[in-house]
Write an enzyme that holds these catalytic residues in place. Structure first.
Site, PDB file in Angstrom:
ATOM      1  CG  ASN A   7      -1.663   1.245   1.477  1.00 19.60           C
ATOM      2  OD1 ASN A   7      -1.786   2.061   0.564  1.00 19.60           O
ATOM      3  ND2 ASN A   7      -2.189   1.426   2.685  1.00 19.60           N
ATOM      4  CE  LYS A   9       0.104   3.333   4.861  1.00 21.15           C
ATOM      5  NZ  LYS A   9       0.163   3.445   6.289  1.00 21.15           N
ATOM      6  CG  HIS A  86      -5.523   1.826   5.450  1.00 19.99           C
ATOM      7  ND1 HIS A  86      -5.081   2.833   6.264  1.00 19.99           N
ATOM      8  CD2 HIS A  86      -4.498   0.949   5.330  1.00 19.99           C
ATOM      9  CE1 HIS A  86      -3.819   2.580   6.610  1.00 19.99           C
ATOM     10  NE2 HIS A  86      -3.451   1.435   6.044  1.00 19.99           N
ATOM     11  CD  GLU A  88      -2.779   5.597   6.770  1.00 14.19           C
ATOM     12  OE1 GLU A  88      -2.792   5.614   5.536  1.00 14.19           O
ATOM     13  OE2 GLU A  88      -1.847   5.080   7.443  1.00 14.19           O
ATOM     14  CD  GLU A 152      -3.091  -2.587   7.709  1.00 15.52           C
ATOM     15  OE1 GLU A 152      -1.944  -2.727   7.303  1.00 15.52           O
ATOM     16  OE2 GLU A 152      -3.824  -1.652   7.361  1.00 15.52           O
ATOM     17  N   GLY A 158       3.129   2.202  10.853  1.00 24.50           N
ATOM     18  CA  GLY A 158       4.145   3.250  10.693  1.00 24.50           C
ATOM     19  C   GLY A 158       4.929   3.563  11.956  1.00 24.50           C
ATOM     20  CB  SER A 189       5.743  -1.816  11.949  1.00 20.89           C
ATOM     21  OG  SER A 189       5.363  -0.498  12.280  1.00 20.89           O
TER      22      SER A 189
HETATM   23  P1  PGA Z   1       3.258   0.316   7.562  1.00 19.51           P
HETATM   24  O1  PGA Z   1       1.752   0.541   7.066  1.00 19.51           O
HETATM   25  O2  PGA Z   1       3.735  -0.988   6.962  1.00 19.51           O
HETATM   26  O3  PGA Z   1       4.024   1.502   7.056  1.00 19.51           O
HETATM   27  O4  PGA Z   1       3.212   0.241   9.063  1.00 19.51           O
HETATM   28  C1  PGA Z   1       0.865  -0.532   6.943  1.00 19.51           C
HETATM   29  C2  PGA Z   1      -0.470  -0.043   6.438  1.00 19.51           C
HETATM   30  O5  PGA Z   1      -0.887   1.066   6.786  1.00 19.51           O
HETATM   31  O6  PGA Z   1      -1.143  -0.748   5.666  1.00 19.51           O
END
Ligand code: PGA
Length: 223
Positions: A7, A9, A86, A88, A152, A158, A189
């Site tokens: 992803n 983003k 997601h 976000e 997640e 992140g 992560s």
């Molecule tokens: P990350 O994000 O691997 O940077 O922690 C995962 C995600 O948001 O799908």
């Protein structure tokens, strides 16, 4: 076969996407690899040897919905997957379970495979079962044969902090006890150092930051 989803983003440029595609196209893997670039970059992926997904979609296929992208258009552009809910989308854009359920229905109706993201926030850690159960509730008893769920934990995204493999396995087992025969990925992560141990306990991975690092992603996609 594992499912490895990257992803991006709101990251990546035209130039980076071309470089990424050229490099990743040289790699052969048995795993199902899916890249979810920003919507504007999707057409560049037409020669990608793996799958392409979108990071979001609306639930209608046309109309006065400024700024939204329809599942039909995503399909037309070559996507076969779409992320739904997601964290976000949930936490920054306020998307609620009922809206996400409509997007899920519409994704399936348009032959996209939905990747429904679920996960508890840091302040919800002590009641994670209740939080996940509520996020899964609308899908109980439905045909989820083409749906993928991605666990997640929001506090892991992140941050470099990941749950222990025992904790991941506990959540995996819990989700399997709630919903019938789901495919479950882990996200948060994941990097080239920790991915192997997590993959043992899940059907695949949803990768943010590390999917933008070509060398790192090349290692992870091989499983
Ligand atoms: P990350 O994000 O691997 O940077 O922690 C995962 C995600 O948001 O799908």
């Amino acid at each position: 076969m594992k499912i490895i989803i990257g992803n991006w983003k709101m990251n990546g440029t035209n130039e980076f996407a071309v470089k990424f595609i050229n490099e990743i196209n040289k790699i052969e893997t048995k795993n199902c690899v899916v890249i979810c670039p920003p919507t504007g970059l999707i057409p560049i992926f037409k020669d990608f040897r793996y799958q392409v997904g979108a990071q979001n979609c609306f639930y209608k296929n046309n109309g006065a919905f400024t700024g939204e992208t329809s599942p039909a258009l995503l399909k037309d552009l070559g996507c076969s997957y779409v992320l739904i809910g997601h964290s976000e989308r949930r936490n920054i854009f306020g998307e609620k379970d009922e809206l996400l359920y409509k997007k899920w229905e519409s994704a399936i109706a348009n032959n996209l495979k939905p990747v429904v993201c679920i996960g508890e926030r840091a302040e919800e850690k002590s009641r994670w079962k209740e939080v996940l159960k509520k996020q899964l509730d609308l899908y109980l008893g439905k045909d989820i044969s083409t749906t993928i769920f991605a666990y997640e934990p929001v506090w892991s995204i992140g941050t470099g902090i990941i749950p222990s493999v025992d904790e991941i396995f506990e959540v995996y087992t819990f989700i399997k006890s709630v919903i019938n025969n789901p495919q479950i990925l882990y996200g948060g992560s994941v990097n080239s150092k920790n991915y192997q141990q997590i993959l043992q306990y899940t059907d695949g991975l949803l990768i943010g930051g590390a999917s933008l690092k070509i060398e790192e992603f090349s290692v992870i996609m091989n499983g």
